[in-house]
Design an enzyme around this catalytic site. Sequence first.
Site, mmCIF file in Angstrom:
data_model
loop_
_atom_site.group_PDB
_atom_site.id
_atom_site.type_symbol
_atom_site.label_atom_id
_atom_site.label_comp_id
_atom_site.label_asym_id
_atom_site.label_seq_id
_atom_site.Cartn_x
_atom_site.Cartn_y
_atom_site.Cartn_z
ATOM 1 N N LYS A 1 -5.975 -6.346 -8.077
ATOM 2 C CA LYS A 1 -6.144 -6.283 -6.600
ATOM 3 C C LYS A 1 -7.132 -7.485 -6.184
ATOM 4 C CE LYS A 1 -5.268 -3.211 -3.001
ATOM 5 N NZ LYS A 1 -5.535 -1.955 -2.254
ATOM 6 N N GLU B 1 1.330 4.795 -0.058
ATOM 7 C CA GLU B 1 2.009 6.039 -0.138
ATOM 8 C C GLU B 1 1.273 7.324 0.713
ATOM 9 O OE1 GLU B 1 1.237 4.016 -2.710
ATOM 10 O OE2 GLU B 1 2.696 4.051 -4.061
ATOM 11 N N TRP C 1 -2.253 -7.401 -4.136
ATOM 12 C CA TRP C 1 -1.763 -6.967 -5.504
ATOM 13 C C TRP C 1 -1.057 -8.215 -6.292
ATOM 14 C CZ3 TRP C 1 -3.875 -2.892 -7.234
ATOM 15 C CH2 TRP C 1 -3.972 -1.808 -6.589
ATOM 16 N N THR D 1 5.240 -1.531 -1.411
ATOM 17 C CA THR D 1 4.088 -1.493 -2.405
ATOM 18 C C THR D 1 4.531 -2.190 -3.582
ATOM 19 O OG1 THR D 1 2.115 -0.326 -3.175
ATOM 20 C CG2 THR D 1 4.221 0.953 -3.029
HETATM 21 P P1 AMP Z 1 -2.205 -0.194 -1.452
HETATM 22 O O1 AMP Z 1 -1.140 0.627 -1.690
HETATM 23 O O2 AMP Z 1 -1.695 -1.586 -1.570
HETATM 24 O O3 AMP Z 1 -2.899 0.249 -0.349
HETATM 25 O O4 AMP Z 1 -3.229 0.079 -2.583
HETATM 26 C C1 AMP Z 1 -4.005 1.310 -2.980
HETATM 27 C C2 AMP Z 1 -4.493 1.311 -4.157
HETATM 28 O O5 AMP Z 1 -5.900 0.540 -3.873
HETATM 29 C C3 AMP Z 1 -5.471 2.605 -4.593
HETATM 30 O O6 AMP Z 1 -4.456 3.154 -5.282
HETATM 31 C C4 AMP Z 1 -6.460 1.875 -5.254
HETATM 32 O O7 AMP Z 1 -6.349 1.376 -6.277
HETATM 33 C C5 AMP Z 1 -6.877 0.576 -4.411
HETATM 34 N N1 AMP Z 1 -7.940 1.129 -3.326
HETATM 35 C C6 AMP Z 1 -7.810 1.541 -2.203
HETATM 36 N N2 AMP Z 1 -8.922 1.757 -1.433
HETATM 37 C C7 AMP Z 1 -9.914 1.566 -2.557
HETATM 38 C C8 AMP Z 1 -11.198 1.633 -2.560
HETATM 39 N N3 AMP Z 1 -12.011 2.245 -1.269
HETATM 40 N N4 AMP Z 1 -11.922 1.320 -3.427
HETATM 41 C C9 AMP Z 1 -11.381 0.924 -4.696
HETATM 42 N N5 AMP Z 1 -9.952 0.742 -4.721
HETATM 43 C C10 AMP Z 1 -9.424 1.248 -3.690
#
Ligand code: AMP
Length: 550
Positions: free
Chosen positions: A434, A324, A439, A179
């Site tokens: 994002k 995570e 990212w 990540t």
């Molecule tokens: P990742 O580890 O790349 O899956 O990203 C996780 C992050 O994406 C989370 O900590 C949030 O900041 C963002 N995220 C995931 N799901 C949502 C959601 N439904 N609404 C807003 N942000 C989200």
Amino acid sequence: MPGGHSQTLRPFLWRAEKLYGDTEIVSRTHEGRTRHTYSEYADRTAQLANALDEYGIDRGDRIATFCWNHTRHFETYFGVPNTGAQLHTINPLLPDEHIQYIVEDAADEIIFVDASLAPKLAGAAEGAAEFDDVDFVSMGSDEIDALDATPYEEFIAGHSTDYDWPDLDGDQPAGLCYTSGTTGKPKGVEYTQSMLWSHTMASQTPQGIPMEDSDVVMPVVPMFHVNAWGMPFTATAAGAKHVYPGPSPDPADLAALIEEEGVTVSAGVPTVWLGLQEYVTEGNDVDLSTLDTVIVGGAAAPQSLIEWYDDRGVEVLHAWGMTELSPIGTVSHLTNDLRDADYETQVDKRSKQGLVVPGLEFEVIDEDGEEIPWDGEAFGELRIRGPWVTQEYFARPDASEEGFEDGWLKTGDVVTVDEDGYLQLVDRTKDVIKSGGEWISSVELENAIMAYDGVSEATVVGVPHERWQERPVAFVVAADSVDRDALVEEIEAGLREEYPKWWVPDAVEFIDEVPKTATGKFSKKDLRERYADQSLVEGSVPEDDAPEGE
Ligand code: AMP
């Protein structure tokens, strides 16, 4: 004496093969659709395991994939971890430098690569010592010269369709996914067998993202993103039919798969579902009648999206998760008390990130270190723990120290919790953008921009965008003598060379000074609010550069 076997993936496939041997696994490819049954899938998975043994893969070795969503990629999902090796899915949308770091950090033995992604991987591998000990297997039927890759069918051909799957311990590492961090290098998250088992079982509860043997499941979320949110495992546990959308599917491809394969459950970032919505509103007639549920996550699901799909009889389940967390943390189901509420109240709840799934615990800590009240107003950082939440980053004690406290994962997400227990994400403490589910490191872009002559300060901010949720905009403080147009051109051309095109800021704005917080840090919140009207980022990423990840 405690009884039972360890919690591993093996029984999910065993059961699907025994009970649902004829159920299909369908995949879109450039050459048309492929069809296999669970029975054939189990045979091919055993052949893959035998091939890996013959190659010399041992328990704990890491095998990587650099692939879109398709059946062969799915074969690695059980074929690799069930032998005791570890499946490392690499995100092909990352900058080359990140890919090189990841391959070295994971010490991958083999990388399975799609032909369409081979140029990207070959570019990252060129002259990079990190790849010296890696062998490549091509997921197509042809060799890939640039990587000296053996075709997959040749790799598994001639091997037995029986394999004596070992008894593995629940702690055995089964998966690995990186990540993006706020600063520095990507961080690895290891999934053990028992994390994947417990995530699958929790997903299968009515409060998760449940599936049945009658379902036709299409994960649009890439398999390089947290195991496509665990859906290939959950769908197998259910004995459902799988549909994989293949390389870079567009709305027309998704519409055809939904209609022709009878998809009932699908999942992806909002950008994907907004794309399909746009395709229909442009006048394309798409029959969505089989589609019951769309799981939307990775970024916030807009209320208008939920309503549009509701009008067509498709339930949007808004979910929040993280790499995570394997990744599911909350799902916005309605509680029993809300089932009779008026539609507006219901949609309001459903557009929040939702209720914590059974098996996890969370707390929300404000700036004073206190737990917030559940009143929908107070906010703080979300911390979470549970059986499928990682407790450390792979080989990164520094990042682990920062990211965890007293057994809690510090999510970097700022949330409120209302009286009914619904979490709503209101901000992020992590300094990342994002866009379309992928990212972009604002800090990396800032450092790159600040290296240009004539730039005295620069900050990169994610501003809201209807389609991509966020797009980067650079704010630059330049010396008076500078030719601003020439500088913008130079910066944009330089960034385009160094980073994927979709990382390049949509606009470079000149400002007199970067707003600062009381402690002298860049106040991005201030800039974000100033440009929240999206006026700087209209139009945005050209179609063929679209990230559409997560
Ligand atoms: P990742 O580890 O790349 O899956 O990203 C996780 C992050 O994406 C989370 O900590 C949030 O900041 C963002 N995220 C995931 N799901 C949502 C959601 N439904 N609404 C807003 N942000 C989200």
